[in-house]
Enzyme design. Structure first.
Site, PDB file in Angstrom:
ATOM      1  N   GLY A 149       0.833  -1.197   0.000  1.00 27.74           N
ATOM      2  CA  GLY A 149       0.000   0.000   0.000  1.00 27.74           C
ATOM      3  C   GLY A 149       0.864   1.241   0.000  1.00 27.74           C
ATOM      4  O   GLY A 149       2.096   1.174  -0.047  1.00 27.74           O
ATOM      5  N   GLY A 159       4.532   7.618   1.836  1.00 27.85           N
ATOM      6  CA  GLY A 159       5.444   6.804   1.051  1.00 27.85           C
ATOM      7  C   GLY A 159       4.793   5.474   0.726  1.00 27.85           C
ATOM      8  O   GLY A 159       3.619   5.431   0.366  1.00 27.85           O
ATOM      9  N   ASP A 178      -7.615  10.557  11.745  1.00 27.35           N
ATOM     10  CA  ASP A 178      -7.587  10.287  10.302  1.00 27.35           C
ATOM     11  C   ASP A 178      -8.291   8.968   9.997  1.00 27.35           C
ATOM     12  O   ASP A 178      -7.818   8.164   9.191  1.00 27.35           O
ATOM     13  CB  ASP A 178      -6.139  10.252   9.794  1.00 27.35           C
ATOM     14  CG  ASP A 178      -6.051  10.349   8.265  1.00 27.35           C
ATOM     15  OD1 ASP A 178      -6.999  10.885   7.648  1.00 27.35           O
ATOM     16  OD2 ASP A 178      -5.043   9.897   7.697  1.00 27.35           O
TER      17      ASP A 178
END
Length: 386
Positions: A114, A119, A227
């Site tokens: 992923g 990154g 998040d």
């Protein structure tokens, strides 16, 4: 009624990268008029914000007093409600080593699990034990980037729960920091947009129970995720219903007496207080839980606009409904669950602990009814395909 896009469209046309400060405030300029109007109509509530922050913390202290901080206890007896497997290693305190990851691990640069704003995540294997792990390679351009990653390490060191990804090792070099973690199957987001994957309401209950259990644990440890989104929920494998929450790069330690404000996140999942650059708290995560629930049940995004500015405007207006045909066969308990979370005034949202006690997640009779309905639908599908 707010026009929403299907998640298939979102994945192809809408970036899920977190907003940079400049872009965030550019969007905010476009919605300033709407914001001012809404603030005028909610001024009386905003005056209470200081008291509300203290009140929101009461349930967490009570939970601690009752000694219900658990590593992975379940709250229901659904047929498929099997706890997520623990990490294949004991929880450990990790500090970034000033050494090469290649000394101890074989990182597969060709096998990418992923990626995101930070990154990429690669498969890796510990040379001494053969343990299969994941290496999250985070590019760091300066001291601030390194400080942010070390904050993520500090947060993960405090979290030991079966529904939260576990940290195994860390390495620091001049241009990056590599986090070695438990490895899991794939994103929940992949299942949502997969046309061959038919998520039922019962499936969604199983997912949301685990998400709430993981978030309850984080909040009991006074940590905000900030998040939460389907891309940050990993399924243990392709077919199982077990999940783990990942990516604590934006997580923050919550200190009720120190008012915390943030101006980052993924637009679709931002709570109104984040858009308003107001104080955040436990309930900020719970807004995101509401958005995820809405998405899993319908395949729709409740606040998504044609651009970030329109999305933020919809969030500030708290403009959403359950009138789409996708909600036609959804239970009233599920609809009420969403309505307890997608509330502009943060102190009115239910906590993770309260969410787990809500009938939608805790009523065995409801779950039995939905299970029977699921089996009935499966039988009809089998007959039609013969």
């Amino acid at each position: 009624m707010l026009k929403v896009k299907r998640l298939e469209e979102i994945s192809s046309c809408h970036s899920s990268n977190p907003l940079e400060k400049v872009a965030f405030f550019q969007c905010m300029e476009e919605v300033e008029k709407v914001k001012c109007f809404l603030e005028e109509n909610s001024g009386d509530l905003d005056l209470q914000s200081g008291d509300n922050e203290a009140e929101e913390n009461v349930w967490s202290n009570r939970a601690l007093d009752e000694r219900i901080i658990v590593k992975g206890g379940r709250t229901s007896a659904l047929t498929d409600d099997i706890p997520a497997p623990a990490a294949p290693f004991d929880h450990r305190m990790v500090m970034a080593k000033h050494a090469s990851v290649d000394n101890l691990y074989t990182v597969s640069k060709s096998e990418i699990l992923g990626g995101g704003r930070f990154g990429q995540v690669h498969k890796c294997e510990e040379k001494a034990t053969g343990l299969k792990l994941a290496a999250k390679i985070i590019k760091t351009r300066g001291a601030k980037d390194k400080e942010d990653v070390k904050n993520e390490i500090s947060v993960m060191n405090q979290l030991d729960h079966v529904n939260l990804i576990q940290l195994y090792d860390a390495f620091e070099s001049k241009h990056d920091i590599i986090l070695v973690m438990d490895v899991e199957g794939g994103e929940l987001f992949d299942r949502i947009i997969d046309e061959n994957c038919n998520l039922t309401e019962l499936d969604t209950i199983l997912f949301m129970k685990q998400i709430c259990e993981g978030i309850r644990y984080m909040h009991q440890m006074y940590i905000l995720h900030l998040d939460l989104k389907p891309e940050n929920i990993l399924c243990v494998n392709r077919d199982a219903k077990q999940i783990k929450i990942i990516d604590f790069g934006l997580a923050r330690r919550y200190k009720p007496r120190e008012k915390l404000k943030v101006n980052f996140g993924t637009p679709e999942f931002l709570a109104p207080e984040v858009v308003n650059y107001d104080f955040v708290s436990f309930s900020t995560d719970m807004w995101s839980v509401g958005v995820i629930t809405y998405m899993l049940l319908s395949g729709l995004s409740p606040f998504l606009g044609d651009n970030d500015a329109e999305t933020l405007t919809n969030i500030l207006a708290c403009r959403w409904d359950l009138e789409d045909e996708e909600f036609q066969d959804i239970s009233e308990e599920a609809k009420e669950f969403i309505s307890k979370l997608l509330i502009k005034e943060k102190s009115w949202r239910i906590s993770a602990s309260e969410a787990l006690k809500h009938p939608w997640l805790s009523d065995h009779k409801l779950h039995s009814r939905l299970s029977a309905q699921k089996n009935c639908n499966s039988g009809v599908l089998n007959l039609t395909t013969k």
